[in-house]
Write a protein that holds these residues in place. Sequence first.
Motif, short mmCIF file in Angstrom:
data_model
loop_
_atom_site.label_atom_id
_atom_site.label_comp_id
_atom_site.label_asym_id
_atom_site.label_seq_id
_atom_site.Cartn_x
_atom_site.Cartn_y
_atom_site.Cartn_z
N GLY A 74 -11.39 20.44 -10.99
CA GLY A 74 -12.85 20.44 -10.99
C GLY A 74 -13.47 19.87 -9.73
O GLY A 74 -14.67 20.02 -9.53
N LEU A 75 -12.70 19.20 -8.89
CA LEU A 75 -13.24 18.65 -7.65
C LEU A 75 -12.92 19.60 -6.52
O LEU A 75 -11.77 19.74 -6.11
N GLY A 76 -13.95 20.31 -6.03
CA GLY A 76 -13.74 21.32 -5.01
C GLY A 76 -13.46 20.71 -3.65
O GLY A 76 -13.70 19.53 -3.39
N ILE A 77 -12.98 21.57 -2.75
CA ILE A 77 -12.67 21.13 -1.40
C ILE A 77 -13.93 20.69 -0.68
O ILE A 77 -13.94 19.68 0.03
N CYS A 78 -15.01 21.44 -0.85
CA CYS A 78 -16.27 21.05 -0.19
C CYS A 78 -16.74 19.68 -0.66
O CYS A 78 -17.21 18.87 0.13
N LEU A 110 -14.78 17.01 1.01
CA LEU A 110 -15.19 16.83 2.41
C LEU A 110 -16.51 16.09 2.51
O LEU A 110 -16.69 15.25 3.40
N VAL A 111 -17.44 16.40 1.59
CA VAL A 111 -18.73 15.70 1.59
C VAL A 111 -18.53 14.21 1.33
O VAL A 111 -19.19 13.35 1.93
N ASN A 112 -17.60 13.89 0.42
CA ASN A 112 -17.32 12.50 0.08
C ASN A 112 -16.32 11.84 1.02
O ASN A 112 -15.87 10.72 0.76
N ASN A 113 -15.96 12.56 2.10
CA ASN A 113 -15.01 12.04 3.10
C ASN A 113 -13.68 11.66 2.48
O ASN A 113 -13.03 10.68 2.91
#
Length: 436
Positions: A181-185, A188-191
């Motif tokens: 459920g946690l996408g790649i984008c 990346l947003v959450n570093n």
Amino acid sequence: MYLSESFQMAIAALNANRLRSALTMVGIIIGNASVITMVGIGQGVQRLAENEFQSLGPNVLFLISGNDDTRRISFETPRTLVLEDAWAIKDQVPSVIDVAPQVNGVGTVVYQSNNTSTQVFGVTPSFLEVRSFEMAQGRFISDTDGQRNERVAVLGCDLVDKLLRQFGEESAIASPNSPQGLGICEKLVNNQPLLPSETLVGQQIRLQNLSFQVVGMTRPKGSFGGTNQDDLVIIPLTTMANRIVGKTNLGAGTAVTFISMAAKENQSRAAKFQVTNLMRQRHGITGKDDFEIRTQEDILRTVGNITGALTLLLVAIAAISLVVGGVGIMNIMLVSVSERTQEIGLRKAIGANHQDILIQFLIEAVIVSALGGAVGTAVGVAGVLLVGATTPLLTQVSGVAVLLSVSVSGTIGLFFGVIPAQQAAKLDPIVALRSA
């Protein structure tokens, strides 16, 4: 009679009929809550639009093929821009820093057993800088790729996620340790660091039945105009023209979808003027332009006008509830006057004058409307915060809207309470006592 005594008597009268007083406030509560919520949502939509346009990059201009008339009468995008127009703008317009010609299309991307339809951008290396994209992994399209007509591709993070996970399940190469459920984008947003299995850099994909090597992945960019800028394939402009679109060579007269330009700081208007003159000269135009130039300022102004008009419309509709609430206050107060005829007669018989009775009933009307306004404000603020927490809208409670709605609700109570108050004040004490 002192004003404090009138206030106490008004509170006592309202307290004696709690249910009726509460029902009287419903219209005011709904009106205030609606006004505050609608203003908050309208401003949230405008802020979201502003953020989307700002994500395009600072001082970006778009030169688009055709005009409103040609786009309206044609099913296909008019092809009035050519690649040479982009190079002419770069060489001859002093207020433009860089230019990024672009050819757009839609294609099917296949990786192993997964496939999806996505947008395909044929671009030059300047696209990365002009459109303010950033790389998360690998590299971007290079001049060498364009010169050699290489079949290389840069993917958006959302597209990578789709190709690695089919229907919400991890693909064969995805690690079981990757949080479902946690996408790649989002990572990346959450570093957050990506797992080795959460990349396609170095892998082969198929685009329109042609094999492409993935050389990079972009960082999250967000949406613009309803288009997901993270769900796309970026390939060299030469490859797009020669292999995808079907051109035999990228030479003179090669049509481009549009041209994006990065203007110098605070020179967007000058750049628009200069590019317009250059394009009219190049295309030999004496009448209506066969192109359109849009700046961020133009787009934001248009979006602001639209959202402002919609917000005003919604507020006007919500304000009707305030008027309905005021009519309800007047109706209930008239009923209250008829029920309290004996009370009014007794008060006048023991010395209450016309002004005392008038003030008491006006205070009752104002208390009902002001209390309803306070409750409605609380509900409206909660609604704005809830919308902001559950949607992408950047909502914010407007202090002006709160002050205006509370002031209007109090004024409505005062206005609609005048007629019942005057009717009560004009009652003859003898007639009132006899009719009791």
